[in-house]
Design a protein around this motif. Structure first.
Motif, PDB file in Angstrom:
ATOM      1  N   UNK A  17       0.835  -1.204   0.000  1.00 25.85           N
ATOM      2  CA  UNK A  17       0.000   0.000   0.000  1.00 25.85           C
ATOM      3  C   UNK A  17       0.871   1.256   0.000  1.00 25.85           C
ATOM      4  N   UNK A  18       1.951   1.237   0.745  1.00 20.75           N
ATOM      5  CA  UNK A  18       2.876   2.377   0.782  1.00 20.75           C
ATOM      6  C   UNK A  18       3.491   2.578  -0.594  1.00 20.75           C
ATOM      7  N   UNK A  19       3.946   1.495  -1.195  1.00 23.24           N
ATOM      8  CA  UNK A  19       4.576   1.598  -2.519  1.00 23.24           C
ATOM      9  C   UNK A  19       3.585   2.129  -3.556  1.00 23.24           C
ATOM     10  N   UNK A  20       2.362   1.626  -3.533  1.00 26.15           N
ATOM     11  CA  UNK A  20       1.346   2.084  -4.484  1.00 26.15           C
ATOM     12  C   UNK A  20       1.043   3.569  -4.287  1.00 26.15           C
ATOM     13  N   UNK A  21       0.946   4.002  -3.042  1.00 26.31           N
ATOM     14  CA  UNK A  21       0.669   5.416  -2.768  1.00 26.31           C
ATOM     15  C   UNK A  21       1.847   6.286  -3.184  1.00 26.31           C
ATOM     16  N   UNK A  22       3.055   5.829  -2.910  1.00 26.52           N
ATOM     17  CA  UNK A  22       4.255   6.599  -3.265  1.00 26.52           C
ATOM     18  C   UNK A  22       4.378   6.738  -4.774  1.00 26.52           C
ATOM     19  N   UNK A  23       4.218   5.633  -5.493  1.00 28.53           N
ATOM     20  CA  UNK A  23       4.338   5.694  -6.952  1.00 28.53           C
ATOM     21  C   UNK A  23       3.156   6.447  -7.561  1.00 28.53           C
ATOM     22  N   UNK A  24       1.995   6.366  -6.924  1.00 23.32           N
ATOM     23  CA  UNK A  24       0.838   7.125  -7.386  1.00 23.32           C
ATOM     24  C   UNK A  24       1.061   8.626  -7.309  1.00 23.32           C
ATOM     25  N   UNK A  25       1.846   9.034  -6.334  1.00 23.41           N
ATOM     26  CA  UNK A  25       2.197  10.446  -6.193  1.00 23.41           C
ATOM     27  C   UNK A  25       3.439  10.814  -7.010  1.00 23.41           C
ATOM     28  N   UNK A  26       3.991   9.822  -7.680  1.00 21.40           N
ATOM     29  CA  UNK A  26       5.200  10.008  -8.482  1.00 21.40           C
ATOM     30  C   UNK A  26       6.375  10.491  -7.637  1.00 21.40           C
ATOM     31  N   UNK A  27       6.475   9.945  -6.426  1.00 19.97           N
ATOM     32  CA  UNK A  27       7.593  10.253  -5.541  1.00 19.97           C
ATOM     33  C   UNK A  27       8.624   9.144  -5.654  1.00 19.97           C
ATOM     34  N   UNK A  28       9.864   9.514  -5.759  1.00 15.33           N
ATOM     35  CA  UNK A  28      10.924   8.506  -5.817  1.00 15.33           C
ATOM     36  C   UNK A  28      11.208   7.997  -4.405  1.00 15.33           C
ATOM     37  N   UNK A  29      11.742   6.813  -4.344  1.00 14.06           N
ATOM     38  CA  UNK A  29      12.108   6.239  -3.054  1.00 14.06           C
ATOM     39  C   UNK A  29      13.164   7.122  -2.386  1.00 14.06           C
ATOM     40  N   UNK A  31      13.631  10.382  -2.763  1.00 14.22           N
ATOM     41  CA  UNK A  31      13.000  11.614  -2.281  1.00 14.22           C
ATOM     42  C   UNK A  31      12.338  11.381  -0.928  1.00 14.22           C
ATOM     43  N   UNK A  32      11.548  10.325  -0.836  1.00 15.27           N
ATOM     44  CA  UNK A  32      10.847  10.022   0.417  1.00 15.27           C
ATOM     45  C   UNK A  32      11.846   9.717   1.524  1.00 15.27           C
ATOM     46  N   UNK A  33      12.855   8.929   1.196  1.00 15.46           N
ATOM     47  CA  UNK A  33      13.872   8.565   2.190  1.00 15.46           C
ATOM     48  C   UNK A  33      14.589   9.797   2.719  1.00 15.46           C
ATOM     49  N   UNK A  34      14.946  10.698   1.814  1.00 12.32           N
ATOM     50  CA  UNK A  34      15.624  11.930   2.234  1.00 12.32           C
ATOM     51  C   UNK A  34      14.727  12.773   3.142  1.00 12.32           C
ATOM     52  N   UNK A  35      13.463  12.899   2.775  1.00 11.40           N
ATOM     53  CA  UNK A  35      12.540  13.712   3.566  1.00 11.40           C
ATOM     54  C   UNK A  35      12.241  13.096   4.928  1.00 11.40           C
ATOM     55  N   UNK A  36      12.301  11.763   5.007  1.00 17.87           N
ATOM     56  CA  UNK A  36      11.986  11.085   6.262  1.00 17.87           C
ATOM     57  C   UNK A  36      13.230  10.709   7.063  1.00 17.87           C
ATOM     58  N   UNK A  37      14.408  11.018   6.515  1.00 16.81           N
ATOM     59  CA  UNK A  37      15.681  10.701   7.177  1.00 16.81           C
ATOM     60  C   UNK A  37      15.836   9.208   7.438  1.00 16.81           C
TER      61      UNK A  37
END
Length: 117
Positions: A17-29, A31-37
C-alpha cells in the motif's frame, strides 16, 4: 524465562500500500527517504519484503500517504479504508467548483450502478 510464542505480523500488505501510494504520487524512493531521514534500502525493504518498520516510521508513512491501518491490523476494519482516506485528502484540497464536479460525477456513477443492478 521462556519467550512467548507469538506469530510476527506480516507487513507485506502495508508495504504494498505504501509503494502504491508513493508511486501514485510520483515520488521517488530516494526523495521520500531523504525527507523522512531513512535509507532508501530501509524503505525498499518495507515496501517489497514486508520488513517491520519502527513505530515512528510506520506512523509517519501512514500519515504521509493517508493509509488506513485498520484494514491491515483489525479483523473487522472500520468503514474508511485507505482509498477513502486518500479521496478525502484530495477533496480537502479541492475548490468548491471542483467539489461540485466531483459530486455530479459521483451522483452519475451511483445512478449507473443502480441501473446495472
Amino acid at each position: 524465562m521462556a519467550k512467548r510464542p507469538v506469530e510476527k505480523y506480516d507487513f507485506k500488505a502495508f508495504g504494498e500500500a505504501i509503494k502504491a501510494a508513493r508511486t501514485g504520487r510520483k515520488e521517488s524512493r530516494k526523495q521520500v527517504s531523504d525527507e523522512m531521514y531513512i535509507s532508501p534500502r530501509y524503505l525498499a525493504n518495507i515496501e517489497n519484503k514486508g520488513q517491520h518498520p519502527s513505530l515512528q516510521i510506520f506512523f509517519e508513512l501512514m500519515l504521509r500517504y493517508n493509509i488506513s491501518v485498520d484494514q491491515f491490523l483489525l479483523d473487522t476494519p472500520t468503514q474508511k479504508d485507505t482509498k477513502r482516506r486518500q479521496l478525502d485528502a484530495l477533496l480537502d484540497d479541492m475548490s468548491d467548483n471542483g467539489i461540485r464536479i466531483v459530486t455530479a460525477t459521483a451522483k452519475e456513477i451511483s445512478e449507473v450502478e443502480k441501473e446495472d443492478k
